[in-house]
Design an enzyme around this catalytic site. Structure first.
Site, PDB file in Angstrom:
ATOM      1  N   VAL A 190       0.870  -1.170   0.000  1.00 49.29           N
ATOM      2  CA  VAL A 190       0.000   0.000   0.000  1.00 49.29           C
ATOM      3  C   VAL A 190       0.910   1.224   0.000  1.00 49.29           C
ATOM      4  CG1 VAL A 190      -1.960   1.131   1.089  1.00 49.29           C
ATOM      5  CG2 VAL A 190      -1.666  -1.344   1.346  1.00 49.29           C
ATOM      6  N   HIS A 246      -7.422   7.399   0.564  1.00 45.63           N
ATOM      7  CA  HIS A 246      -7.747   6.011   0.234  1.00 45.63           C
ATOM      8  C   HIS A 246      -6.644   5.100   0.785  1.00 45.63           C
ATOM      9  CE1 HIS A 246     -10.145   3.140  -1.900  1.00 45.63           C
ATOM     10  NE2 HIS A 246      -9.141   2.706  -2.631  1.00 45.63           N
TER      11      HIS A 246
HETATM   12  N1  INI Z   1      -4.660  -1.616  -2.925  1.00 43.83           N
HETATM   13  C1  INI Z   1      -3.402  -1.956  -2.625  1.00 43.83           C
HETATM   14  O1  INI Z   1      -3.097  -3.151  -2.451  1.00 43.83           O
HETATM   15  N2  INI Z   1      -2.454  -0.996  -2.507  1.00 43.83           N
HETATM   16  C2  INI Z   1      -2.732   0.331  -2.671  1.00 43.83           C
HETATM   17  O2  INI Z   1      -1.788   1.168  -2.563  1.00 43.83           O
HETATM   18  C3  INI Z   1      -4.066   0.717  -2.973  1.00 43.83           C
HETATM   19  N3  INI Z   1      -4.400   2.111  -3.128  1.00 43.83           N
HETATM   20  O3  INI Z   1      -3.567   2.999  -2.839  1.00 43.83           O
HETATM   21  O4  INI Z   1      -5.511   2.454  -3.518  1.00 43.83           O
HETATM   22  C4  INI Z   1      -5.040  -0.311  -3.110  1.00 43.83           C
HETATM   23  N4  INI Z   1      -6.329  -0.013  -3.425  1.00 43.83           N
HETATM   24  C5  INI Z   1      -7.268  -1.039  -3.884  1.00 43.83           C
HETATM   25  C6  INI Z   1      -7.975  -1.738  -2.735  1.00 43.83           C
HETATM   26  O5  INI Z   1      -7.081  -2.627  -2.076  1.00 43.83           O
HETATM   27  C7  INI Z   1      -9.162  -2.590  -3.216  1.00 43.83           C
HETATM   28  O6  INI Z   1      -8.730  -3.556  -4.124  1.00 43.83           O
HETATM   29  C8  INI Z   1     -10.266  -1.734  -3.882  1.00 43.83           C
HETATM   30  O7  INI Z   1     -10.644  -0.650  -3.036  1.00 43.83           O
HETATM   31  C9  INI Z   1     -11.538  -2.616  -4.117  1.00 43.83           C
HETATM   32  O8  INI Z   1     -12.065  -3.120  -2.896  1.00 43.83           O
END
Ligand code: INI
Length: 157
Positions: free
Chosen positions: A82, A89
């Site tokens: 992440v 977010h």
């Molecule tokens: N998911 C990640 O694994 N890393 C990230 O940095 C990230 N950002 O920054 O948005 C991220 N977003 C997607 C999230 O995990 C879900 O897949 C999405 O919200 C659908 O539920």
């Protein structure tokens, strides 16, 4: 003399599931490869390792729970990256992933390891997935073995 529970990192006979997030895949592939190699180096058999990919870190807990509840695994490793962006977010995904992975371990009793990088930028993530600041995938694999063996030894005592 207190009774001390201490284990050697010996993965022979253990069955381990890995859940990896595709988001920031350049990082999470590295984490996954490192985790598999480390498990095998410590004696976990290739056929005793399962890997499932999910879209992002937010989805790690629900799939980890399915593996944990299947009764077929001694540990579950969750891997993700992440990376802070322009919005909050990042914070929400990171918090949900951490809280969710922790809850799976506590609720199921199957050690569920948090191998999710939370970094400011891609450079930091690269450094911690095999670069100069270590390898979170390798560390997560060792943690999985140690915790699974510790729980086994407590149950057998
Ligand atoms: N998911 C990640 O694994 N890393 C990230 O940095 C990230 N950002 O920054 O948005 C991220 N977003 C997607 C999230 O995990 C879900 O897949 C999405 O919200 C659908 O539920």
């Amino acid at each position: 003399m207190p009774k001390e529970f201490k284990v050697e990192i010996d993965g022979r006979g253990l069955r381990v599931a890995i859940v990896s997030a595709r988001f920031n895949e350049v990082i999470t592939r590295q984490l996954t490869t490192g985790a598999v190699e480390t498990l095998e180096r410590h004696g976990v058999k290739d056929e005793d390792i399962s890997v499932a990919w999910v879209p992002g870190a937010f989805e790690l807990p629900v799939v980890a729970k399915a593996f944990a509840e299947s009764g077929q695994y001694d540990a579950v490793i969750c891997l993700g990256a992440v990376i802070r962006g322009e919005t909050d977010h990042y914070q929400m995904v990171a918090n949900q992933a951490a809280g969710g992975v922790g809850a799976v371990g506590r609720e199921t009793g199957v050690p569920t390891i948090f191998g999710v990088l939370t970094t400011e930028n891609m450079d930091q993530a690269l450094n911690r997935s095999g670069g100069k600041s270590g390898h979170l995938g390798n560390a997560a694999a060792v943690t999985a073995i140690e915790t699974a063996l510790l729980i086994r030894s407590i149950k057998a005592s």
